[in-house]
Design an enzyme around this catalytic site. Structure first.
Site, PDB file in Angstrom:
ATOM      1  N   LYS A   1       0.657  -1.100   0.160  1.00 19.84           N
ATOM      2  CA  LYS A   1      -0.069  -0.026   0.181  1.00 19.84           C
ATOM      3  C   LYS A   1       0.881   1.176  -0.094  1.00 19.84           C
ATOM      4  O   LYS A   1       1.902   1.226   0.570  1.00 19.84           O
ATOM      5  CB  LYS A   1      -0.677   0.136   1.185  1.00 19.84           C
ATOM      6  CG  LYS A   1      -2.064  -0.808   1.209  1.00 19.84           C
ATOM      7  CD  LYS A   1      -2.952  -0.708   2.726  1.00 19.84           C
ATOM      8  CE  LYS A   1      -4.002  -1.825   2.647  1.00 19.84           C
ATOM      9  NZ  LYS A   1      -5.040  -1.478   1.779  1.00 19.84           N
TER      10      LYS A   1
ATOM     11  N   ARG B   1     -10.311 -11.379   2.348  1.00 18.41           N
ATOM     12  CA  ARG B   1     -11.438 -12.358   1.736  1.00 18.41           C
ATOM     13  C   ARG B   1     -10.561 -13.767   1.707  1.00 18.41           C
ATOM     14  O   ARG B   1     -11.438 -14.590   1.815  1.00 18.41           O
ATOM     15  CB  ARG B   1     -11.879 -11.812   0.570  1.00 18.41           C
ATOM     16  CG  ARG B   1     -10.707 -11.648  -0.589  1.00 18.41           C
ATOM     17  CD  ARG B   1     -11.223 -10.915  -1.785  1.00 18.41           C
ATOM     18  NE  ARG B   1     -11.169  -9.443  -1.384  1.00 18.41           N
ATOM     19  CZ  ARG B   1     -11.651  -8.737  -2.449  1.00 18.41           C
ATOM     20  NH1 ARG B   1     -12.064  -9.176  -3.769  1.00 18.41           N
ATOM     21  NH2 ARG B   1     -11.635  -7.407  -2.018  1.00 18.41           N
TER      22      ARG B   1
HETATM   23  N1  BES Z   1      -7.956  -3.593   4.610  1.00 18.27           N
HETATM   24  C1  BES Z   1      -8.282  -3.064   3.282  1.00 18.27           C
HETATM   25  C2  BES Z   1      -9.818  -2.379   3.024  1.00 18.27           C
HETATM   26  C3  BES Z   1      -9.819  -1.158   3.890  1.00 18.27           C
HETATM   27  C4  BES Z   1      -9.470  -0.239   3.103  1.00 18.27           C
HETATM   28  C5  BES Z   1     -10.353  -1.144   5.022  1.00 18.27           C
HETATM   29  C6  BES Z   1      -9.799   1.244   3.723  1.00 18.27           C
HETATM   30  C7  BES Z   1     -10.382   0.076   5.776  1.00 18.27           C
HETATM   31  C8  BES Z   1     -10.113   1.286   5.170  1.00 18.27           C
HETATM   32  C9  BES Z   1      -8.563  -4.229   2.413  1.00 18.27           C
HETATM   33  O1  BES Z   1      -7.715  -5.443   2.657  1.00 18.27           O
HETATM   34  C10 BES Z   1      -7.591  -3.934   1.002  1.00 18.27           C
HETATM   35  O2  BES Z   1      -6.728  -3.459   1.080  1.00 18.27           O
HETATM   36  N2  BES Z   1      -8.571  -4.122  -0.102  1.00 18.27           N
HETATM   37  C11 BES Z   1      -8.240  -3.460  -1.145  1.00 18.27           C
HETATM   38  C12 BES Z   1      -8.762  -4.452  -2.349  1.00 18.27           C
HETATM   39  C13 BES Z   1      -8.373  -4.147  -3.554  1.00 18.27           C
HETATM   40  C14 BES Z   1      -6.724  -4.719  -3.713  1.00 18.27           C
HETATM   41  C15 BES Z   1      -9.043  -5.055  -4.489  1.00 18.27           C
HETATM   42  C16 BES Z   1      -8.916  -2.066  -1.430  1.00 18.27           C
HETATM   43  O3  BES Z   1      -9.909  -1.887  -1.026  1.00 18.27           O
HETATM   44  O4  BES Z   1      -8.220  -1.295  -2.020  1.00 18.27           O
HETATM   45 MG    MG Z   2      -5.635  -5.219   1.930  1.00 20.08          MG
END
Ligand code: BES
Ligand code: MG
Ligand code: ZN
Length: 466
Positions: free
Chosen positions: A247, A321
């Site tokens: 990230k 997931r």
């Molecule tokens: N933990 C994140 C989702 C999240 C985002 C929680 C903002 C709280 C605040 C999750 O694991 C994630 O990183 N999701 C990605 C998925 C994507 C790579 C398809 C996302 O939402 O960007």
């Molecule tokens: Mg994630």
């Protein structure tokens, strides 16, 4: 905050006596009527306050008039929100003792008073040398049973908020396991080797990049003759760096909150014995971290979940997931009637609903509708996201049964459809996506910035009303 039930609130010595005013109507307090209402034309709109000195003429040092708006339109949420405004005001005034002299408010709002007061009094000041102010004693005249209920829910939320607010270095998988074991329930913690033996390859793959050992937690509350059996599952990513698909810094900053689902389950299970519902409840958490490391799982890897389905990793940041897949399989094998999972799952859900509502999906309309209805009364909003099968198109893989992600669009729904692959048709299932609601960057309503404890009230109320 200690809550004392007394009958003569009016004459209680305290820093602030809070009296309620319905819009344009007289209160039970002379000073309030004389100065706030008549002289200064305080209107009593919902959540507004008016502070008056008593100059030694009443037992309280000050009177805080609290507007409750239109009497007929009052409801659970309005009482809770107004009460929290009064507490915030009292905190600003450095009050230590507060008494609520509420009149003309229905008996059944008593739990909203204690709940709202405690939510508003919450602070996470463990790491501050200078501690935050708190109300020491709250005096109220209301039904004790109901007051206790609101108090217990707020205590559960406090535990959840504390755990979710903690840095990742504190709230590790091991720590979550330790907390689970301290709740006085029959609890089994599976270590990495035991998870391997159970075939949880998907969950374990996510954990591989981290130096912290994963812990799979199963807490059980089993009453004598349960009316039904429920499993509640919380996403337990103690930290989500994104993994190899790292990230950017701004997105990573708050990712210690990625175990808010797990923290919610711990909060709910911490009070389950006290609420003593006639429902069997299994609290399940697949705790781990999503990190980069020499053995981290990689884009392009193919993993086999507990139910034998294969997942092509398209993006290591869609890790929640992947861990939930195995947790859902595990819960289905318990042959429960219902499964509810709660997860900070997708940024897409946060983009869609912001911080004011959580997403909800599921394979059973009745369960989803019931949770929305109970959530609304509990002070938590859930908005149903579609589960059209076409959203699965983006997850189609050439070489495995599915990919863990695909398109930028409709991400919350695609994630819901992914999870559905790991739920057997004979179990009713609902999925709560709390990515936007679990952790606030700035204060909102009765909540300070940080963890909100979302899910705790809805799940406790759902389980106890069942
Ligand atoms: N933990 C994140 C989702 C999240 C985002 C929680 C903002 C709280 C605040 C999750 O694991 C994630 O990183 N999701 C990605 C998925 C994507 C790579 C398809 C996302 O939402 O960007
Ligand atoms: Mg994630
Ligand atoms: Zn995550």
């Amino acid at each position: 905050m200690e809550i004392k039930i007394i009958s003569d609130v009016k004459n209680q010595e305290c820093d602030i006596l809070v009296v309620n005013m319905f819009e344009g109507k007289e209160t039970s307090n002379e000073i309030a009527n004389e100065y706030a209402l008549k002289q200064d034309k305080f209107e009593g709109k919902l959540g507004t306050t008016y502070l008056l000195p008593t100059y030694g003429k009443q037992s309280a040092k000050k009177v805080l008039v609290l507007g409750l708006g239109n009497e007929e339109e009052l409801n659970n949420n309005k009482v809770r929100e107004a009460v929290s405004k009064a507490i915030k005001k009292a905190l600003q005034m450095k009050a230590k003792t507060v008494a609520f002299d509420f009149n003309g408010i229905k008996f059944e709002y008593a739990d909203m008073i204690s709940e709202g007061a405690m939510i508003a009094d919450y602070a996470f000041d463990k790491y501050k040398t200078e501690k935050k102010d708190h109300i020491e004693t709250l005096y109220i005249n209301a039904d004790e049973n109901l007051v206790k209920k609101g108090q217990k829910r707020a205590e559960a939320m406090e535990l959840t908020r504390n755990i979710a607010n903690e840095p990742a270095e504190y709230a590790t998988p091991e720590k979550l396991a330790e907390i689970a074991l301290s709740l006085g329930l029959e609890t089994k913690i599976y270590n990495k080797k035991e998870c391997e033996e159970m075939g949880m390859t998907a969950y374990l793959a996510v954990a591989r990049g981290s130096a912290k050992e994963p812990k799979f937690i199963h807490m059980k509350y089993i009453p004598q003759n349960p009316k039904k059996r429920i499993a509640i599952i919380g996403k337990g990513l103690c930290f989500d760096s994104g993994g190899m698909d790292l990230k950017p810094p701004a997105s990573m900053l708050t990712m210690r909150d990625d175990m808010s689902g797990a923290a919610c389950i711990l909060g709910v299970m911490s009070k389950i014995k006290e609420f003593a519902p006639e429902v069997e409840v299994h609290g399940i958490i697949a705790a781990c971290e999503n990190m980069i490391g020499p053995d981290a799982y990689k884009p392009g890897d193919i993993l086999t979940a507990k139910n034998g389905k294969t997942i092509e990793i398209d993006n290591t940041d869609a890790e929640g997931r992947v861990t939930l897949a195995d947790a859902l399989c595990y819960a289905c094998e318990l042959k429960v009637d219902e499964i509810i999972d709660i997860a900070t799952l997708t940024g897409a859900c946060m983009v869609a609903l912001g911080t004011h509502a959580s997403g909800i999906m599921g394979n059973n309309n009745e369960l989803v509708k019931k949770l929305i209805e109970i959530g609304e009364k509990s002070g938590e909003r859930y908005w149903e996201m579609p589960m059209y099968k076409e959203y699965f198109d983006s997850l189609k893989s050439e070489i495995a049964d599915m990919k863990n992600t695909g398109s930028r669009w409709g991400g919350a729904s695609a994630a819901g459809l992914f999870l559905k692959e790991f739920v057997t048709d004979d179990v009713k299932w609902a999925h709560l996506d709390v990515a936007g609601t679990a952790f606030l960057e700035k204060p909102q309503k009765e909540f300070i910035a940080g963890a909100t404890g979302v899910g705790v009230r809805t799940l406790l109320n759902y389980i106890t009303e069942a």
